[in-house]
Design a protein around this motif. Structure first.
Motif, mmCIF file in Angstrom:
data_model
loop_
_atom_site.group_PDB
_atom_site.id
_atom_site.type_symbol
_atom_site.label_atom_id
_atom_site.label_comp_id
_atom_site.label_asym_id
_atom_site.label_seq_id
_atom_site.Cartn_x
_atom_site.Cartn_y
_atom_site.Cartn_z
ATOM 1 N N LEU A 1 0.848 -1.187 0.000
ATOM 2 C CA LEU A 1 0.000 0.000 0.000
ATOM 3 C C LEU A 1 0.885 1.238 0.000
ATOM 4 N N ARG A 2 0.296 2.401 -0.280
ATOM 5 C CA ARG A 2 1.094 3.632 -0.381
ATOM 6 C C ARG A 2 1.636 4.036 0.986
ATOM 7 N N ARG A 3 2.967 4.079 1.091
ATOM 8 C CA ARG A 3 3.605 4.438 2.362
ATOM 9 C C ARG A 3 3.472 5.935 2.657
ATOM 10 N N ASP A 4 3.381 6.265 3.948
ATOM 11 C CA ASP A 4 3.402 7.659 4.412
ATOM 12 C C ASP A 4 2.370 8.541 3.715
ATOM 13 N N ALA A 5 1.204 7.979 3.396
ATOM 14 C CA ALA A 5 0.185 8.715 2.644
ATOM 15 C C ALA A 5 -0.631 9.650 3.529
ATOM 16 N N VAL A 6 -0.821 9.291 4.796
ATOM 17 C CA VAL A 6 -1.663 10.082 5.691
ATOM 18 C C VAL A 6 -0.975 10.241 7.036
ATOM 19 N N GLY A 7 -1.457 11.222 7.800
ATOM 20 C CA GLY A 7 -0.878 11.496 9.107
ATOM 21 C C GLY A 7 -1.886 11.356 10.229
ATOM 22 N N LEU A 8 -1.553 11.914 11.396
ATOM 23 C CA LEU A 8 -2.383 11.746 12.590
ATOM 24 C C LEU A 8 -3.797 12.268 12.384
ATOM 25 N N ARG A 9 -3.954 13.437 11.781
ATOM 26 C CA ARG A 9 -5.288 14.011 11.611
ATOM 27 C C ARG A 9 -6.213 13.061 10.852
ATOM 28 N N GLU A 10 -5.717 12.524 9.736
ATOM 29 C CA GLU A 10 -6.562 11.658 8.911
ATOM 30 C C GLU A 10 -6.896 10.349 9.602
ATOM 31 N N ARG B 1 3.783 5.524 16.526
ATOM 32 C CA ARG B 1 3.304 6.589 17.404
ATOM 33 C C ARG B 1 1.901 7.047 17.005
ATOM 34 N N THR B 2 1.659 7.184 15.709
ATOM 35 C CA THR B 2 0.401 7.739 15.219
ATOM 36 C C THR B 2 -0.788 6.848 15.550
ATOM 37 N N MET B 3 -0.636 5.530 15.362
ATOM 38 C CA MET B 3 -1.738 4.613 15.645
ATOM 39 C C MET B 3 -2.145 4.673 17.117
ATOM 40 N N ALA C 1 -2.290 1.354 9.242
ATOM 41 C CA ALA C 1 -0.923 1.488 9.753
ATOM 42 C C ALA C 1 0.121 1.531 8.647
ATOM 43 N N GLU C 2 -0.061 0.727 7.601
ATOM 44 C CA GLU C 2 0.960 0.637 6.558
ATOM 45 C C GLU C 2 0.915 1.815 5.589
ATOM 46 N N GLU C 3 -0.087 2.693 5.739
ATOM 47 C CA GLU C 3 -0.203 3.868 4.869
ATOM 48 C C GLU C 3 -0.002 5.164 5.645
ATOM 49 N N THR C 4 0.423 5.053 6.915
ATOM 50 C CA THR C 4 0.481 6.194 7.823
ATOM 51 C C THR C 4 1.919 6.580 8.151
ATOM 52 N N ARG C 5 2.166 7.870 8.237
ATOM 53 C CA ARG C 5 3.478 8.342 8.643
ATOM 54 C C ARG C 5 3.712 8.035 10.126
ATOM 55 N N ALA D 1 -9.435 9.347 3.247
ATOM 56 C CA ALA D 1 -9.233 9.806 4.627
ATOM 57 C C ALA D 1 -9.518 11.302 4.769
ATOM 58 N N ARG D 2 -9.140 12.095 3.770
ATOM 59 C CA ARG D 2 -9.416 13.532 3.847
ATOM 60 C C ARG D 2 -10.904 13.811 3.708
ATOM 61 N N PHE D 3 -11.570 13.037 2.877
ATOM 62 C CA PHE D 3 -13.024 13.129 2.759
ATOM 63 C C PHE D 3 -13.674 12.843 4.111
#
Length: 494
Positions: free
Chosen positions: A9-18, A235-237, A227-231, A157-159
């Motif tokens: 999956l796309r790495r580092d695509a989203v952050g804590l907010r999303e 920590r973020t999860m 998890a696999e798409e999150t920066r 996620a932004r939606f």
């Protein structure tokens, strides 16, 4: 072509907010406030704010366990991986088998609610609109969710973030208006036991109300499959899962308090999900056109929840298909968006088939109740297993990683909180406040039993023919990309 449509999956695509709002919208806060939480008023009455506060504390025990495991084991398989590592890979497979099944049923559940809510409101405002013309709204919602999922996790996620912010703001503003209009009626007595419903005096009424309220918290774990798409997923999860459970729990306490003191705590046992004694009814009677915003927030909540749970079901299915315990096709990714397009297509087909099949086979409200019972029964069961997995994982990790309060006491308390909720959701009359289920909602138990029995058969076949695939349910694929991977004791750097 094979290389383009498989892999990671796309790495580092989203952050804590999303990812925070992934869990927030999966909890469907507006829909829960308007429809789920009022179910507890029949028992807790005007002491419902206390019942919600107790439910919040109870759910935080399990949320803490999920957050601890999400930090240690960042994987798209989420609860399946946790159970595999904390208990046994076979348990992990069965958890994943059940979790994918019910998460695929959440979007049709919410699309049914979208349909009958929109149709019912339009009919009430304009009698010429047919009250039974609900299905176009459901199909439109299915289309929106499919497109968001297809465009990838960033778009989806932004939606969800935008939708989540809107529904929360609407109900917080409404709560502030209610508290202001309540004036001298504002009282902390609603956090005591003096306003419970007749027949459920004192703490027994509060306990009964809290059991029904616990079910409104389901979904706080929905960030974990991203998890696999999150920066910085470790920590973020952890922050997203705990933040969603705590933040939305406090939102439930505030909004429930506001309506209780405005409506009147001694009359609150008659408060419900529809009619004059409901959020919609109060908004219509006392706040003019503000009811339109409440209606839009609830509709918004159904779409946001369906969107979030589509992310959950497709990522969990991807994780299990990647190790070939589900059909390999479900691991197919879009070459550009890196979205699990086969899983999204299957999710859309299941959603439309369930909405139309059950909605016309029974009626949309009955179909909603049947799906809700199936979903909550399995999800609460998954929470109980994850609590056990938390204790099992950290007991195996060694003394340096083991914290008795977080890794043993909290799991035990989490199980204690969710066992009554499981019995209530299943309609098992162990407590006097549990209502036995009637057909077709009572079919939920056999449906779950049959699905899990099929899962056991598949498990036995895989153990016999491909045992290495079952063992793979415990693998954290992100470790291959993460320089701060697991330590020898099985834990990760903080």
């Amino acid at each position: 072509m094979h290389e383009e449509t498989t892999g990671a999956l796309r790495r580092d695509a989203v952050g804590l907010r999303e990812v925070l709002f992934q869990s927030v919208t999966a909890m469907a806060p507006a829909a829960a406030v308007a429809a789920s939480i009022p179910a507890g008023a029949a028992f807790a009455g005007g002491s419902l704010p206390l019942a919600v506060l107790i439910a919040l504390v109870a759910c935080l025990f399990t949320a803490s366990c999920v957050a601890e495991l999400a930090r240690e084991l960042p994987a798209a398989g989420s609860v399946a991986t946790y159970a595999a590592r904390g208990l046994h890979p076979a348990v992990g497979f069965l958890v994943g088998w059940g979790y994918v099944f019910v998460e695929m049923l959440v979007p049709p559940l919410l699309l049914l609610q979208l349909g009958f809510t929109a149709a019912g409101t339009l009919h009430e405002e304009w009698s010429s609109y047919p009250a039974d013309l609900w299905w176009p709204w459901s199909l439109a919602g299915a289309g929106v969710i499919a497109v968001a999922g297809y465009l990838g996790i960033r778009a989806s996620a932004r939606f969800g973030t935008v939708l989540g912010v809107f529904e929360i703001l609407v109900f917080l503003v409404f709560a502030a208006l209610l508290i202001g209009k309540a004036g001298d009626a504002n009282s902390l007595s609603v956090f005591g036991t003096s306003h419970t419903a007749d027949g459920y005096a004192g703490i027994s009424g509060v306990f009964a109300g809290s059991v029904y309220t616990v079910l409104a918290f389901a979904g706080f774990e929905a960030a974990a499959p991203l998890a696999e798409e999150t920066r910085n997923p470790r920590r973020t999860m952890h922050r997203a899962v705990l933040g969603a459970a705590l933040g939305i729990g406090l939102f439930y306490v505030i909004t429930t308090y506001a309506m209780t003191v405005y409506f009147g705590p001694d009359r609150f046992a008659k408060f419900g999900a529809s009619g004059a004694a409901s959020w919609d009814g109060v908004a219509r009677a006392s706040f003019g056109l503000f009811w339109v915003l409440v209606f839009l927030a609830v509709v918004n909540s159904t779409i946001a929840n369906a969107n979030a749970c589509t992310n959950v079901s497709t990522r969990t299915a991807f994780a299990l298909a990647r190790i070939r315990v589900l059909p390999r096709l479900l691991a197919t990714l879009h070459p550009r968006h890196r979205s699990p397009v086969a899983g999204i297509a299957l999710q859309t087909i299941v959603a439309v088939a369930a909405v139309l099949g059950l909605g016309f086979g029974y009626d949309p409200v009955t179909a909603f109740l049947l799906l809700a019972t199936v979903i909550v029964t399995v999800v609460v069961g998954v929470y109980i297993v994850v609590n056990l997995a938390c204790a099992g994982y950290f007991l195996r990790a060694g003394r340096a990683a083991f914290a008795p309060v977080r890794h043993l006491l909290f799991p035990v308390l989490g199980i204690a909180a969710f066992v009554p909720a499981l019995l209530t959701a299943a309609g098992l009359p162990v407590f006097d406040f549990v209502t036995a289920l009637t057909a077709p909602v009572s079919y939920a138990g056999p449906i779950v039993a049959v699905w899990m029995a099929v899962g056991v058969v598949v498990l036995l076949l895989l153990i016999r023919r491909h045992p290495e695939r079952i063992a793979e349910t415990a693998r954290v694929h992100l470790d291959a990309y993460d320089p701060a991977g697991p330590r020898r004791d099985g834990t990760v750097p903080r």
